[in-house]
Scaffold this motif. Structure first.
Motif, PDB file in Angstrom:
ATOM      1  N   GLN A  82       0.810  -1.214   0.000  1.00 59.01           N
ATOM      2  CA  GLN A  82       0.000   0.000   0.000  1.00 59.01           C
ATOM      3  C   GLN A  82       0.850   1.272   0.000  1.00 59.01           C
ATOM      4  O   GLN A  82       0.328   2.356  -0.255  1.00 59.01           O
ATOM      5  N   LYS A  83       2.127   1.154   0.301  1.00 57.96           N
ATOM      6  CA  LYS A  83       3.013   2.320   0.305  1.00 57.96           C
ATOM      7  C   LYS A  83       3.501   2.537  -1.133  1.00 57.96           C
ATOM      8  O   LYS A  83       4.413   1.867  -1.609  1.00 57.96           O
ATOM      9  N   LEU A  84       2.867   3.470  -1.808  1.00 57.74           N
ATOM     10  CA  LEU A  84       3.034   3.560  -3.263  1.00 57.74           C
ATOM     11  C   LEU A  84       4.444   3.953  -3.689  1.00 57.74           C
ATOM     12  O   LEU A  84       4.937   3.478  -4.717  1.00 57.74           O
ATOM     13  N   GLU A  85       5.094   4.821  -2.933  1.00 59.97           N
ATOM     14  CA  GLU A  85       6.463   5.182  -3.323  1.00 59.97           C
ATOM     15  C   GLU A  85       7.387   3.975  -3.216  1.00 59.97           C
ATOM     16  O   GLU A  85       8.193   3.703  -4.109  1.00 59.97           O
ATOM     17  N   LEU A  86       7.269   3.217  -2.127  1.00 65.17           N
ATOM     18  CA  LEU A  86       8.089   2.014  -1.975  1.00 65.17           C
ATOM     19  C   LEU A  86       7.725   0.986  -3.043  1.00 65.17           C
ATOM     20  O   LEU A  86       8.593   0.281  -3.572  1.00 65.17           O
ATOM     21  N   ALA A  87       6.435   0.901  -3.378  1.00 66.35           N
ATOM     22  CA  ALA A  87       6.005  -0.035  -4.417  1.00 66.35           C
ATOM     23  C   ALA A  87       6.672   0.308  -5.749  1.00 66.35           C
ATOM     24  O   ALA A  87       7.120  -0.584  -6.483  1.00 66.35           O
ATOM     25  N   ALA A  88       6.765   1.598  -6.068  1.00 66.94           N
ATOM     26  CA  ALA A  88       7.368   2.002  -7.336  1.00 66.94           C
ATOM     27  C   ALA A  88       8.871   1.727  -7.347  1.00 66.94           C
ATOM     28  O   ALA A  88       9.434   1.322  -8.373  1.00 66.94           O
ATOM     29  N   LYS A 111      -2.172   1.169 -12.739  1.00 65.75           N
ATOM     30  CA  LYS A 111      -3.631   1.267 -12.566  1.00 65.75           C
ATOM     31  C   LYS A 111      -3.983   1.742 -11.158  1.00 65.75           C
ATOM     32  O   LYS A 111      -4.923   2.515 -10.954  1.00 65.75           O
ATOM     33  N   LYS A 112      -3.215   1.284 -10.166  1.00 68.04           N
ATOM     34  CA  LYS A 112      -3.471   1.702  -8.791  1.00 68.04           C
ATOM     35  C   LYS A 112      -3.225   3.208  -8.625  1.00 68.04           C
ATOM     36  O   LYS A 112      -3.994   3.917  -7.972  1.00 68.04           O
ATOM     37  N   LEU A 113      -2.147   3.709  -9.236  1.00 70.94           N
ATOM     38  CA  LEU A 113      -1.832   5.136  -9.135  1.00 70.94           C
ATOM     39  C   LEU A 113      -2.864   6.000  -9.850  1.00 70.94           C
ATOM     40  O   LEU A 113      -3.156   7.116  -9.421  1.00 70.94           O
ATOM     41  N   LEU A 114      -3.419   5.494 -10.944  1.00 72.47           N
ATOM     42  CA  LEU A 114      -4.435   6.259 -11.662  1.00 72.47           C
ATOM     43  C   LEU A 114      -5.673   6.484 -10.809  1.00 72.47           C
ATOM     44  O   LEU A 114      -6.378   7.482 -10.967  1.00 72.47           O
ATOM     45  N   LYS A 115      -5.951   5.553  -9.896  1.00 76.34           N
ATOM     46  CA  LYS A 115      -7.165   5.630  -9.091  1.00 76.34           C
ATOM     47  C   LYS A 115      -7.010   6.505  -7.859  1.00 76.34           C
ATOM     48  O   LYS A 115      -8.006   6.902  -7.258  1.00 76.34           O
ATOM     49  N   THR A 116      -5.778   6.812  -7.471  1.00 72.85           N
ATOM     50  CA  THR A 116      -5.595   7.596  -6.249  1.00 72.85           C
ATOM     51  C   THR A 116      -5.685   9.081  -6.546  1.00 72.85           C
ATOM     52  O   THR A 116      -5.238   9.547  -7.590  1.00 72.85           O
ATOM     53  N   ASP A 117      -6.289   9.816  -5.637  1.00 69.96           N
ATOM     54  CA  ASP A 117      -6.359  11.266  -5.793  1.00 69.96           C
ATOM     55  C   ASP A 117      -5.385  11.958  -4.842  1.00 69.96           C
ATOM     56  O   ASP A 117      -5.397  13.176  -4.692  1.00 69.96           O
ATOM     57  N   ARG A 118      -4.521  11.166  -4.191  1.00 70.49           N
ATOM     58  CA  ARG A 118      -3.524  11.750  -3.305  1.00 70.49           C
ATOM     59  C   ARG A 118      -2.328  12.228  -4.106  1.00 70.49           C
ATOM     60  O   ARG A 118      -2.089  11.788  -5.234  1.00 70.49           O
ATOM     61  N   TYR A 119      -1.561  13.145  -3.511  1.00 65.78           N
ATOM     62  CA  TYR A 119      -0.319  13.565  -4.162  1.00 65.78           C
ATOM     63  C   TYR A 119       0.685  12.425  -4.073  1.00 65.78           C
ATOM     64  O   TYR A 119       1.061  12.010  -2.985  1.00 65.78           O
ATOM     65  N   GLU A 120       1.084  11.899  -5.196  1.00 65.75           N
ATOM     66  CA  GLU A 120       2.020  10.775  -5.229  1.00 65.75           C
ATOM     67  C   GLU A 120       3.116  11.060  -6.254  1.00 65.75           C
ATOM     68  O   GLU A 120       3.467  10.210  -7.069  1.00 65.75           O
ATOM     69  N   GLY A 121       3.637  12.281  -6.225  1.00 62.53           N
ATOM     70  CA  GLY A 121       4.625  12.677  -7.227  1.00 62.53           C
ATOM     71  C   GLY A 121       5.865  11.798  -7.240  1.00 62.53           C
ATOM     72  O   GLY A 121       6.333  11.384  -8.299  1.00 62.53           O
ATOM     73  N   GLU A 122       6.405  11.494  -6.048  1.00 59.14           N
ATOM     74  CA  GLU A 122       7.624  10.684  -6.007  1.00 59.14           C
ATOM     75  C   GLU A 122       7.355   9.272  -6.492  1.00 59.14           C
ATOM     76  O   GLU A 122       8.189   8.665  -7.177  1.00 59.14           O
ATOM     77  N   ALA A 123       6.181   8.728  -6.161  1.00 60.00           N
ATOM     78  CA  ALA A 123       5.829   7.381  -6.635  1.00 60.00           C
ATOM     79  C   ALA A 123       5.697   7.369  -8.153  1.00 60.00           C
ATOM     80  O   ALA A 123       6.189   6.458  -8.827  1.00 60.00           O
ATOM     81  N   ARG A 124       5.032   8.390  -8.704  1.00 58.75           N
ATOM     82  CA  ARG A 124       4.876   8.455 -10.162  1.00 58.75           C
ATOM     83  C   ARG A 124       6.237   8.598 -10.849  1.00 58.75           C
ATOM     84  O   ARG A 124       6.495   7.998 -11.888  1.00 58.75           O
ATOM     85  N   GLY A 125       7.096   9.426 -10.257  1.00 60.05           N
ATOM     86  CA  GLY A 125       8.427   9.586 -10.840  1.00 60.05           C
ATOM     87  C   GLY A 125       9.197   8.277 -10.857  1.00 60.05           C
ATOM     88  O   GLY A 125       9.849   7.931 -11.856  1.00 60.05           O
ATOM     89  N   GLN A 126       9.129   7.528  -9.758  1.00 60.50           N
ATOM     90  CA  GLN A 126       9.809   6.228  -9.700  1.00 60.50           C
ATOM     91  C   GLN A 126       9.190   5.242 -10.694  1.00 60.50           C
ATOM     92  O   GLN A 126       9.907   4.459 -11.334  1.00 60.50           O
TER      93      GLN A 126
END
Length: 576
Positions: A82-88, A111-126
């Motif tokens: 569930q920790k998206l940055e670590l997942a990436a 697909k999981k990142l597309l559904k989240t409305d939280r700020y996940e910039g570092e996860a998306r970058g990774q």
């Protein structure tokens, strides 16, 4: 040692807990430099630590570790967690080490990142970093484009860093050229244009030229910028044709492209000098900027004439030209403007004089006395020397009591653009008893109280929507202050972060010459959410406006706010 120094072995709380954390971090760092399979297995066991910082440290330490049963299990568990940055990060390791489930894991995380409305910039970058090696398979193309065009500075930085690797995938680039410009998302089309800039396909210039007829200003701007970066002079006829249109904004875009492609050509200076006679003030201000870029002193007499223009933006461009072209005969004319201008433009005049002379005097009379004594023999100070000396030439009696987040308030025509999105409810300070927005409101209250009564101001609050305190700049009368302070105190945090429309509202008032922009996040609402595209758009607006934008980043550092401040001549500050 990592096994022995466990939470159970040290009493919790205080210095003991801090010591425990330090020892465990040191253990992880020591294990990370070992090539032993045993070290990798121990790190794999630490990845599921309840301490998120320790877990991330152990996972990053595994980056170079060769696959093993324990290492693969740790990476897969983390990538599906569930920790998206670590997942990436874990997904990227699976890709680099060729795990059979790497592509499947990356696409599931997408697909999981597309559904989240939280700020996940570092996860998306990774995740974007993890996707680049997978661009040899069409299955990844759509997912990559969606993530790489995300409105986030972390993502933009990764795309810029890996641009050569991205464009080195021929099938992906061919797909982009075939279908990329037909995407419904403007963010995705802007990214496609940026990537097309570096494609070798001969049709790229033709397609970029066609985009100059697009309805969306951001697309036109991106296309012209791409043509300029490609350095393809075959685009010049189309750009010159665009220069003849009646739309002032598109004419200025065309001028930008022509300047980028022609500034080393001997005839371009003559063309710019002819355009100085244009009745379009916005175009003329841009021409002045480009003549300064060329270091052309031939336009000086006409630019000095612009000192008397009724439009403050034209005068601001003229003062900036004098600072950059650095002609001795500008000095007496600038001295004459000290008592004519006020607020920010007076400061522009004084800063230009400081740059040319490495001197600062408190009054125009002192300036005239100095010029009468030194003028005949005076030589303009070299720009580099002026920059070094300017820090020590402020008048010791000069004080500025009005500040906003320690930034001096020099303008008397200022708009405060303040983020009130949901994240502004985060607490700050050691006591944790007030929020980011509470502090912003306190700072606003102080500056509104201290503003001179003849100053004009407005306060624009924004979340996903925008709300201005006044319809336009308003004098800081007692009634106006009371209304503004009441509005400030009633403001509550909620919603997204629509930086585009907030700045657009401030720019809509032609009398605003200075903006203080405060935000604690990246754009997540509005017509342009992409950080790079938004900064491009603000630069496009400001090419003819000369608005100085000071930026305050709350919480995390903001490359977007730093760029906007740097490019507008403003100051940037980061407040935790």
């Amino acid at each position: 040692l990592a096994d022995r120094v466990s939470p159970k072995s040290v009493a919790s709380g205080g210095d003991a807990a801090d010591l425990l954390a330090d020892v465990r971090r040191a253990c992880i760092d020591g294990l990370s430099v070992s090539t032993s399979p045993k070290a990798a297995d121990v790190l794999a066991g630490l990845v599921d630590s309840k301490d998120e910082e320790e877990s991330e440290r152990a996972l990053r330490a595994l980056d170079a570790a060769l696959p093993s049963k324990l290492v693969d299990q740790a990476r897969l568990a983390c990538a599906n967690g569930q920790k998206l940055e670590l997942a990436a990060i874990a997904a990227g390791q699976l890709v680099r080490h060729g795990h059979a489930k790497a592509r499947e894991t990356v696409l599931r995380l997408h697909k999981k990142l597309l559904k989240t409305d939280r700020y996940e910039g570092e996860a998306r970058g990774q995740l974007v970093r993890a996707m680049v090696p997978l661009l040899d398979d069409p299955e990844t193309f759509d997912a990559f484009l969606a993530q790489a065009s995300a409105s986030d500075a972390d993502v933009a930085e990764v795309v810029l860093e890996l641009r050569d690797e991205i464009t080195a995938h021929p099938e992906f680039m061919a797909w982009l050229l075939r279908t990329g410009l037909d995407r419904s998302s403007e963010l995705e089309r802007c990214l496609v244009i940026r990537l097309m800039t570096h494609a070798s396909d001969e049709s790229v210039t033709e397609r970029l030229v066609a985009l100059m007829r697009a309805k969306e200003p951001a697309i036109v701007y991106s296309a012209v910028r791409a043509l300029a970066e490609r350095g393809d002079r075959s685009a010049l006829p189309a750009l010159r044709k665009l220069l003849q249109t009646k739309d002032s904004g598109r004419r200025i875009e065309a001028l930008f492209g022509i300047h980028a492609l022609s500034k080393d050509e001997p005839g371009w200076e003559d063309e710019l000098l002819e355009l100085l006679g244009s009745s379009d003030r916005a175009l003329r201000a841009t021409v002045v900027d480009f003549l300064a870029d060329l270091g052309s002193e031939r336009g000086l007499d006409r630019v000095l004439g612009d000192f008397d223009d009724t439009a403050w933006a034209v005068r601001a461009a003229a003062y900036d030209y004098c600072r950059r072209v650095r002609a001795r005969r500008s000095i007496p004319r600038l001295i004459d403007r000290i008592d004519v201008e006020h607020g920010r433009l007076r400061e522009d005049v004084l800063d230009t004089l400081l740059s040319l002379t490495a001197r600062r005097f408190p009054t125009s009379a002192r300036w005239r006395t100095w010029w009468d004594e030194a003028g005949d023999a005076f030589e303009v100070v070299p720009a580099a020397a002026a920059d070094r000396e300017s820090k020590s030439t402020r008048d010791p009696g000069e004080t500025r009591t009005v500040t906003y987040y320690d930034l001096p308030l020099l303008s008397d025509r200022v708009a405060f653009v303040v983020d009130k999105s949901g994240s502004m409810r985060h607490t700050i300070g050691t006591s944790q008893d007030h929020t980011r927005l509470d502090e912003a409101k306190r700072q606003l209250g102080n500056v509104v109280d201290a503003m001179p009564p003849d100053s004009q101001f407005n306060i624009v609050f924004f979340d996903h929507a925008v709300s201005s305190t006044f319809k336009q700049l308003t004098k800081a009368s007692a009634d106006a202050r009371k209304k503004a302070l009441k509005r400030v105190q009633a403001t509550k945090p909620k919603g997204g972060t629509n930086v585009h429309d907030a700045l657009a509202a401030a720019f809509a008032d032609p009398e605003v010459d200075t903006i203080y922009l405060l935000s604690d996040g990246y754009p997540s609402a509005g017509p342009i959410e992409d950080a790079e595209a938004l900064a491009d758009e603000v630069a496009r607006w400001n090419r003819t406006r000369q608005v100085r934008i000071h930026c305050i980043a709350i919480g995390s550092e903001s490359r977007l706010l730093r760029r906007i401040a740097d490019e507008s001549g403003g100051k940037y500050t980061h407040q935790r």
